[in-house]
Design an enzyme around this catalytic site. Structure first.
Site, PDB file in Angstrom:
ATOM      1  N   ASP A 102       0.818  -1.211   0.000  1.00  0.00           N
ATOM      2  CA  ASP A 102       0.000   0.000   0.000  1.00  0.00           C
ATOM      3  C   ASP A 102       0.851   1.259   0.000  1.00  0.00           C
ATOM      4  O   ASP A 102       2.066   1.207   0.184  1.00  0.00           O
ATOM      5  CB  ASP A 102      -0.979  -0.004   1.195  1.00  0.00           C
ATOM      6  CG  ASP A 102      -0.317  -0.405   2.511  1.00  0.00           C
ATOM      7  OD1 ASP A 102       0.925  -0.363   2.587  1.00  0.00           O
ATOM      8  OD2 ASP A 102      -1.041  -0.754   3.449  1.00  0.00           O
ATOM      9  N   ASN A 126      -7.548  -2.984  14.177  1.00  0.00           N
ATOM     10  CA  ASN A 126      -8.928  -3.370  13.846  1.00  0.00           C
ATOM     11  C   ASN A 126      -8.957  -4.556  12.875  1.00  0.00           C
ATOM     12  O   ASN A 126      -9.980  -4.849  12.284  1.00  0.00           O
ATOM     13  CB  ASN A 126      -9.699  -2.176  13.272  1.00  0.00           C
ATOM     14  CG  ASN A 126      -9.084  -1.668  11.969  1.00  0.00           C
ATOM     15  OD1 ASN A 126      -8.105  -2.239  11.468  1.00  0.00           O
ATOM     16  ND2 ASN A 126      -9.649  -0.599  11.424  1.00  0.00           N
ATOM     17  N   HIS A 141      -7.120  -4.803  10.104  1.00  0.00           N
ATOM     18  CA  HIS A 141      -6.878  -4.528   8.688  1.00  0.00           C
ATOM     19  C   HIS A 141      -5.565  -5.145   8.222  1.00  0.00           C
ATOM     20  O   HIS A 141      -4.624  -5.339   8.989  1.00  0.00           O
ATOM     21  CB  HIS A 141      -6.981  -3.034   8.354  1.00  0.00           C
ATOM     22  CG  HIS A 141      -5.889  -2.142   8.816  1.00  0.00           C
ATOM     23  ND1 HIS A 141      -6.135  -0.981   9.510  1.00  0.00           N
ATOM     24  CD2 HIS A 141      -4.547  -2.204   8.672  1.00  0.00           C
ATOM     25  CE1 HIS A 141      -4.986  -0.381   9.756  1.00  0.00           C
ATOM     26  NE2 HIS A 141      -4.000  -1.103   9.265  1.00  0.00           N
ATOM     27  N   GLU A 178      -9.827  -2.132   5.273  1.00  0.00           N
ATOM     28  CA  GLU A 178     -10.493  -1.904   6.544  1.00  0.00           C
ATOM     29  C   GLU A 178     -11.670  -2.869   6.714  1.00  0.00           C
ATOM     30  O   GLU A 178     -12.097  -3.508   5.757  1.00  0.00           O
ATOM     31  CB  GLU A 178     -10.990  -0.449   6.598  1.00  0.00           C
ATOM     32  CG  GLU A 178      -9.883   0.607   6.445  1.00  0.00           C
ATOM     33  CD  GLU A 178      -9.091   0.847   7.733  1.00  0.00           C
ATOM     34  OE1 GLU A 178      -9.091  -0.013   8.633  1.00  0.00           O
ATOM     35  OE2 GLU A 178      -8.461   1.919   7.820  1.00  0.00           O
TER      36      GLU A 178
HETATM   37  C1  GLP Z   1      -0.646   0.484   8.562  1.00  0.00           C
HETATM   38  C2  GLP Z   1      -0.283  -0.294   7.302  1.00  0.00           C
HETATM   39  C3  GLP Z   1      -0.498  -1.772   7.481  1.00  0.00           C
HETATM   40  C4  GLP Z   1       0.160  -2.212   8.779  1.00  0.00           C
HETATM   41  C5  GLP Z   1      -0.539  -1.563   9.929  1.00  0.00           C
HETATM   42  C6  GLP Z   1      -0.006  -1.968  11.290  1.00  0.00           C
HETATM   43  O1  GLP Z   1      -1.971   0.878   8.603  1.00  0.00           O
HETATM   44  N1  GLP Z   1      -0.961   0.136   6.142  1.00  0.00           N
HETATM   45  O2  GLP Z   1       0.006  -2.457   6.359  1.00  0.00           O
HETATM   46  O3  GLP Z   1       0.118  -3.603   8.896  1.00  0.00           O
HETATM   47  O4  GLP Z   1      -0.389  -0.151   9.782  1.00  0.00           O
HETATM   48  O5  GLP Z   1       1.081  -1.169  11.627  1.00  0.00           O
HETATM   49  P1  GLP Z   1       1.989  -1.345  12.872  1.00  0.00           P
HETATM   50  O6  GLP Z   1       2.910  -2.484  12.567  1.00  0.00           O
HETATM   51  O7  GLP Z   1       2.722  -0.042  12.957  1.00  0.00           O
HETATM   52  O8  GLP Z   1       1.138  -1.604  14.042  1.00  0.00           O
END
Ligand code: GLP
Length: 235
Positions: free
Chosen positions: A67, A136, A138, A143
């Protein structure tokens, strides 16, 4: 789903890096799906440590990031392009033309999403995708409520996801939209490794462990895939 739990995020990162490096060693032309976020930083640090020594490990590897924010210039400190350069690409011998990230500044974002899907197909599909886990549930920026057959597209970020990533946009301009691979796109990866660690993930990990595939919890789509490994931190 194969579950492995680790006493610390360091132990989890050690194992994730080993999986990534072994996969490249088994297939030096592997196509990888790659995540951003706080969780994979330890994995990338270890991969960079090994690869600067072994040198040339990424020479024939192709990567596709999951992404990117929409409307954020590539050189902005909060972009995933900047993240990938800082944590991986600047330190290994990947050919820049093989390191793919959606272009969140493309004039026609829908066309960019279609182009990204075509690039994945042209590379022969993705062999191994590493994923992080949002609080959540995702995956990528898919989402809750995202259809499991969704493809790469532009999405609106939820207030909770924007709040979780606000620290990367200290000017207060947290992006409202992003491009993400769809859940259907992710599920086409031949193998998937989900990294689940860090503050605030316990509930999501428990929900993933207990739940059947349900669109209200995006990560549960992984139950539909035959080759998923979950690396979870025991907290
Ligand atoms: C972002 C990214 C996701 C990632 C998520 C969790 O929203 N787009 O791909 O998995 O955050 O991030 P973190 O590892 O910082 O908790």
């Amino acid at each position: 789903m194969n579950w492995q739990t680790f006493p610390s995020s360091d132990a989890l990162s050690d194992h994730a890096a080993r999986l990534l490096l072994d996969a490249i060693q088994n297939d030096p032309r592997i196509v990888l799906g790659l995540p951003t976020g706080r969780t994979p930083v330890g994995m990338y640090d270890r991969v960079v440590g090994e690869c600067s020594r072994e040198y040339r490990c990424f020479r024939d590897v192709a990567t596709f990031n999951l992404d990117e924010y929409a409307g954020v210039p590539r050189d902005h400190p909060g972009s995933y392009y900047t993240y990938m350069k800082r944590h991986l690409f600047d330190h290994v011998d990947i050919d820049p033309k093989n390191a793919h990230i959606p272009d969140g500044m493309a004039p026609d974002l829908d066309a960019e999403c279609a182009r990204y899907e075509r690039e994945i197909a042209a590379a022969g599909g993705i062999d191994l995708t590493f994923l992080g886990l949002g609080r959540n549930g995702h995956i990528g920026f898919n989402e809750p409520g995202t259809p499991f057959d969704s493809r790469t597209r532009v999405v609106e970020l939820t207030p909770s996801t924007r709040a979780a990533n606000a620290e990367f946009f200290p000017d207060g301009e947290v992006p409202a939209r992003a491009i993400t691979m769809g859940i259907g796109t992710i599920l086409e990866s031949r193998a998937i490794v989900l990294l689940a660690a860090g503050a605030g993930k316990r509930e999501a990990i428990e929900r993933l462990r207990s739940e059947n595939a349900d669109e209200s919890f995006p990560a549960s789509a992984l139950w539909k895939h035959g080759d998923v490994t979950v690396l979870a931190e025991r907290r």
